[in-house]
Scaffold this active site. Structure first.
Site: not given
Length: 318
Positions: A234, A263, A285
């Site tokens: 994370r 994000e 990601h």
């Protein structure tokens, strides 16, 4: 039963939602806005989401909602306490992406340690053709063999990474954020020892009050100047400003990053404004998102929905 999927686009357009759609009326939104979520969930029985923030501001109008199913293992985007107060159960999916994340961990590490982007550009630019030499060693690259690989977060993903690193000849150790003694097949060391002795450090911990900001300026200062940091956990576990500064100043070698505090990342994010961009490898990601992992994720979400309405408690976050 009405199922609303809020952000199907995050699962990829090539991912079949059929296992979920077969369970009842299913309304699919590619990427619902936060402002629209209350109205979209007003008459929903089940909400399926990957990354949308679900809290009082987005759930207040969802009068029929009894279940939230996450297309993820992490659940920091859901206000669990608010859901408890409303009697809305929350379920995540586990184990679906371990192979994918472990593989991507090494993709980032190897890309950085072997300067793949540099050598790829050297060949494609025509510089190799013009060099007159059979080989070009513009940048040295190093082997994983005989390096020390430190893992923070020795769960299912951490264990897979450890096994691969060991198979490649690395000496593996791990540290527990809480300091609790664990029985693993690898050496457990203190956080300070892991930071100061590891050549590669990979992060696989969930975001909790204990892990948020744990890789800050002080932690980075303990690392080797030749160290490589990999974050597929994370974004908020790492202080991005401190990391970018350390790489620019040569206090650590570089980093492979797949996750960010926000994000998508901001235009002025330190990773985009730093000087030594060649020392950092960035991906959006996607560590969890192999084609196979996304298919497994959808199947597990469908199983969670079926189990809930059959009265079975599996993967319950409360």
């Amino acid at each position: 039963m009405k199922i609303v999927i809020l952000d199907a686009k995050t699962l990829g357009e090539d991912t079949s939602l059929a296992p979920i759609e077969s369970l009842g009326e299913c309304v699919v939104f590619p990427n619902a806005s936060d402002e629209d979520i209350p109205a979209l969930l007003e008459d929903a029985d089940v909400c399926v989401t990957n990354k949308k923030v679900l809290n009082e501001q987005t759930l207040y109008a969802a009068k029929k909602l009894s279940l939230i199913c996450l297309c993820a293992t992490g659940y920091n985007n859901v206000d669990i306490e608010y859901c408890k107060s409303r009697g809305i159960r929350v379920r995540n999916v586990r184990g679906y992406s371990s192979e994918s994340v472990a593989q991507h961990t090494f993709a980032l590490a190897l890309s950085l340690m072997e300067s793949i982007s540099y050598y790829d550009n050297f060949c494609k630019s025509g510089a190799y053709t013009e060099s007159g030499l059979a080989n070009h060693i513009g940048r040295p690259y190093v082997e994983i063999s005989n390096k020390r690989w430190g893992i923070i977060g020795m769960g299912q993903i951490g264990r897979k990474v450890a096994a691969i690193a060991e198979a490649m000849g690395a000496e593996v150790s791990y540290a527990s954020v809480s300091g609790a003694e664990r029985k693993e097949n690898y050496a457990q060391v203190t956080m300070e020892t892991l930071l100061s002795q590891s050549d590669i450090i990979s992060l696989h911990s969930p975001l909790t009050e204990h892990t948020q900001g744990i890789i800050d300026g002080a932690a980075i200062a303990k690392m080797k100047r030749t160290a490589v940091l990999i974050n597929v956990a994370r974004g908020a576990i790492v202080d991005s400003h401190a990391l970018a500064s350390a790489i620019d100043d040569g206090r650590i070698y570089g980093a492979g990053i797949d996750v960010y505090e926000r994000e998508p990342m901001e235009k002025d994010h330190p990773f985009l404004t730093m000087k030594k961009k060649d020392r950092i490898v960035l991906t959006p990601h996607i560590a969890w998102a192999s084609k196979e992992a996304r298919a497994r994720c959808v199947i597990k979400v469908a199983e969670n929905i079926e189990a809930y309405f059959a009265g079975k408690e599996i993967n319950d976050l409360w």
